[in-house]
Motif scaffolding. Structure first.
Motif, short mmCIF file in Angstrom:
data_model
loop_
_atom_site.label_atom_id
_atom_site.label_comp_id
_atom_site.label_asym_id
_atom_site.label_seq_id
_atom_site.Cartn_x
_atom_site.Cartn_y
_atom_site.Cartn_z
N ILE A 1 3.51 1.10 -4.54
CA ILE A 1 3.39 0.99 -3.08
C ILE A 1 4.71 1.41 -2.45
CG2 ILE A 1 2.98 -0.57 -1.15
CD1 ILE A 1 1.30 -2.29 -3.09
N LEU A 2 4.63 2.30 -1.47
CA LEU A 2 5.81 2.79 -0.77
C LEU A 2 5.58 2.58 0.72
CD1 LEU A 2 8.49 4.31 -0.65
CD2 LEU A 2 7.23 6.45 -0.85
N CYS A 3 6.23 1.57 1.28
CA CYS A 3 6.07 1.23 2.69
C CYS A 3 7.19 1.90 3.49
CB CYS A 3 6.11 -0.29 2.89
SG CYS A 3 4.77 -1.15 2.05
N VAL A 4 6.80 2.64 4.53
CA VAL A 4 7.74 3.46 5.27
C VAL A 4 7.92 2.90 6.68
CG1 VAL A 4 8.28 5.80 6.05
CG2 VAL A 4 6.94 5.46 3.96
N GLY A 5 9.18 2.68 7.06
CA GLY A 5 9.45 2.22 8.42
C GLY A 5 10.75 1.45 8.52
N THR B 1 3.10 -7.18 5.78
CA THR B 1 1.86 -7.73 5.23
C THR B 1 1.06 -6.68 4.46
OG1 THR B 1 0.70 -7.29 7.30
CG2 THR B 1 1.70 -9.47 7.04
N ASN B 2 1.36 -5.40 4.70
CA ASN B 2 0.61 -4.35 4.00
C ASN B 2 0.83 -4.40 2.49
OD1 ASN B 2 -0.51 -3.35 6.35
ND2 ASN B 2 1.07 -1.82 6.66
N ALA B 3 2.07 -4.63 2.07
CA ALA B 3 2.35 -4.70 0.64
C ALA B 3 1.60 -5.85 0.00
CB ALA B 3 3.86 -4.84 0.41
N LEU C 1 -5.11 -3.89 -5.33
CA LEU C 1 -4.88 -3.11 -6.55
C LEU C 1 -5.05 -3.96 -7.80
CD1 LEU C 1 -1.83 -0.99 -5.37
CD2 LEU C 1 -4.05 -0.06 -6.08
N SER C 2 -4.54 -5.17 -7.75
CA SER C 2 -4.69 -6.07 -8.91
C SER C 2 -6.16 -6.35 -9.20
CB SER C 2 -3.94 -7.38 -8.65
OG SER C 2 -2.55 -7.15 -8.56
N ALA C 3 -6.93 -6.54 -8.13
CA ALA C 3 -8.37 -6.81 -8.31
C ALA C 3 -9.09 -5.61 -8.91
CB ALA C 3 -9.00 -7.18 -6.98
N LEU C 4 -8.55 -4.41 -8.70
CA LEU C 4 -9.13 -3.20 -9.30
C LEU C 4 -8.68 -3.00 -10.74
CD1 LEU C 4 -8.73 -0.61 -6.40
CD2 LEU C 4 -10.88 -1.50 -7.30
N GLY C 5 -7.73 -3.80 -11.19
CA GLY C 5 -7.19 -3.62 -12.53
C GLY C 5 -6.14 -2.53 -12.60
N VAL C 6 -5.61 -2.13 -11.46
CA VAL C 6 -4.57 -1.10 -11.41
C VAL C 6 -3.20 -1.78 -11.55
CG1 VAL C 6 -3.52 0.71 -10.02
CG2 VAL C 6 -6.00 0.39 -9.99
N SER C 7 -2.40 -1.32 -12.48
CA SER C 7 -1.10 -1.94 -12.73
C SER C 7 -0.08 -1.51 -11.68
CB SER C 7 -0.59 -1.55 -14.11
OG SER C 7 -1.48 -1.98 -15.12
N GLN C 8 0.87 -2.40 -11.39
CA GLN C 8 2.00 -2.11 -10.52
C GLN C 8 3.27 -2.64 -11.18
OE1 GLN C 8 1.47 -3.08 -6.14
NE2 GLN C 8 -0.15 -4.27 -7.07
N TYR C 9 4.30 -1.84 -11.14
CA TYR C 9 5.57 -2.27 -11.70
C TYR C 9 6.70 -2.22 -10.67
CZ TYR C 9 2.85 -1.39 -15.90
OH TYR C 9 1.86 -1.39 -16.85
N HIS C 10 6.50 -1.49 -9.59
CA HIS C 10 7.53 -1.38 -8.56
C HIS C 10 6.89 -1.28 -7.18
CE1 HIS C 10 9.27 0.43 -12.24
NE2 HIS C 10 10.39 -0.15 -11.86
N GLN C 11 7.64 -1.74 -6.17
CA GLN C 11 7.31 -1.53 -4.76
C GLN C 11 8.61 -1.13 -4.07
OE1 GLN C 11 5.51 -4.90 -2.89
NE2 GLN C 11 3.79 -5.00 -4.32
N THR C 12 8.48 -0.30 -3.03
CA THR C 12 9.66 0.17 -2.31
C THR C 12 9.41 0.12 -0.82
OG1 THR C 12 10.20 1.68 -4.14
CG2 THR C 12 11.28 2.09 -2.03
#
Length: 414
Positions: free
Chosen positions: A5-9, A20-22, A29-40
């Motif tokens: 996830i890349l939040c811009v602003g 709140t978007n992140a 994404l977690s509910a879809l089973g998609v992995s996340q390791y970083h947010q920016t």
């Protein structure tokens, strides 16, 4: 599949806007089973945004952006992504038609700079935005990687994600994910973990804990070729969790939108009961939590906010001599408040709360966090004494949750 996830602003970096978007995207994404390791989070600066894009694309299959799709000069999210992909932004006729139709519908003039919201790479898949002027897009970036552009306002981002981006991701996963959300009240996170730690190490099905004040939420997820196969994988895990935790589980649901208040309202509906509230330290929080639930009007008859001592006598008929004898924060007063509310509004059940939320007012005998919750029915009145900790907001929230849990269990009895 790995997403980032890349939040811009710049407004996010300065704390002017709560991100709140992140939070929303992470849960989806977690509910879809998609992995996340970083947010920016990155400001409206082209060089820094390009650096963030390149880093995210080096370690994720899907980069989900929020913000920077508007008509102003600092809205650079699409332009920088196009530069990295080596593509030009061109006018998208479908996006322009959507934009002009929206301005016409609201009878507003469209300034020329709004046309920047219709600019996309030629290979972009457009994501309609019926709630705003900025369409989103799914942009191929080469090497099988994509960027999903979403608008910044949550009221626009959330439906766009649910209606368009999420189905696109699900169709490409090649698998079906099924999740169940196990809601727990009355047992802390560490104790839950102690009971279930061996179950939390599995990968399919998986079991993951999440916490909120006074509650623990477990998400059990299974992945398989079909829904039926995934549900079959989940069933033994759910049964084992129920066996180990017992009555502290108050709901097992297909989504994570539940709450104690919603479960209490639904239980009251099933019984055909009505309820009244009498609140001191919670100041209407108990009633508010219930009336947020659609259809609550058939069970919530009304309530009293008896914040000052005199109002407890005036509104719910608590005898002044009872308050003088036992004090306003007492089991006796909580009992009288519940009975008075039930009698005055003619309900099947009434719930009350009196206590000290702090930070001032406590004594060695009655410290801050001392709370009494009363529950009155036609058969009996019970009082639940609580010793809560935390700041004022936490104590009030926990009081409300204990009250809703008491209502839920009462409605489920017999």
């Amino acid at each position: 599949m790995i997403a980032e996830i890349l939040c811009v602003g710049t407004e996010l970096l300065m704390g002017q806007v709560l991100n709140t978007n992140a939070y929303f995207l992470s849960r989806r994404l977690s509910a879809l089973g998609v992995s996340q390791y970083h947010q920016t989070v990155v400001g409206d600066n082209a060089d820094r945004l390009e650096e963030a894009y390149r880093l995210a694309l080096s370690r994720a299959d899907v980069v989900v952006t929020s913000g920077g799709l508007g008509p102003t000069v600092d809205d650079i999210t699409k332009r920088v992504a196009a530069k990295i992909a080596g593509k030009e932004l061109v006018r998208n006729p479908e996006a322009e038609e959507m934009l002009r139709a929206r301005f016409a519908r609201f009878n507003r003039p469209m300034t020329p700079n709004n046309l920047s919201q219709t600019m996309f790479t030629p290979d972009a898949t457009l994501l309609p935005n019926p709630h705003g002027t900025a369409p989103g897009a799914i942009v191929p970036m080469g090497g099988g990687k994509v960027v999903i552009h979403l608008p910044g306002p949550p009221a626009e981002l959330q439906p766009m994600w649910i209606d368009h981006a999420e189905p696109w991701l699900r169709a490409r996963s090649g698998k079906t994910l099924v999740s169940r959300y196990i809601r727990i009240f009355g047992m802390g996170e560490s104790e839950v973990d102690q009971c279930l730690s061996d179950l939390e190490t599995g990968s399919n099905p998986s079991l993951s804990p999440y916490c909120s004040p006074g509650e623990v939420l477990l998400r059990a997820t299974a992945c398989a070729d079909t829904t039926e196969a995934a549900e079959a994988l989940l069933l033994p895990l759910l049964e084992e969790v129920r066996t180990r935790l017992g009555d502290v589980i108050y709901a097992v649901e297909e989504n994570d939108a539940g709450s104690l208040a919603r479960c209490a309202v639904e239980a009251l509906k099933r019984r055909g009961w009505t309820i009244a509230t009498a609140e001191s330290l919670t100041g209407g929080l108990m009633a508010s939590s219930m009336v947020e639930i659609p259809g609550a009007s058939c069970v919530v008859k009304g309530g009293f906010v008896t914040y000052q001592t005199e109002s407890k006598t005036l509104l719910t008929g608590v005898p002044a001599e009872l308050i003088d004898r036992h004090g306003v924060v007492s089991a006796e007063v909580a009992r009288a408040m519940a009975e008075g509310a039930r009698e005055r509004l003619g309900t099947d059940v009434a719930i009350s709360a009196t206590g000290l939320a702090g930070p001032d007012g406590g004594t060695p005998e009655t410290p801050v966090g001392t709370v009494f919750v009363g529950l009155a029915t036609a058969e009996a009145t019970r009082v639940l004494p609580l010793r809560l900790t935390g700041d004022r907001t936490r104590i009030r929230t926990l009081t409300m949750k204990h009250a809703m849990y008491a209502v839920l269990k009462e409605a489920e009895r017999n």
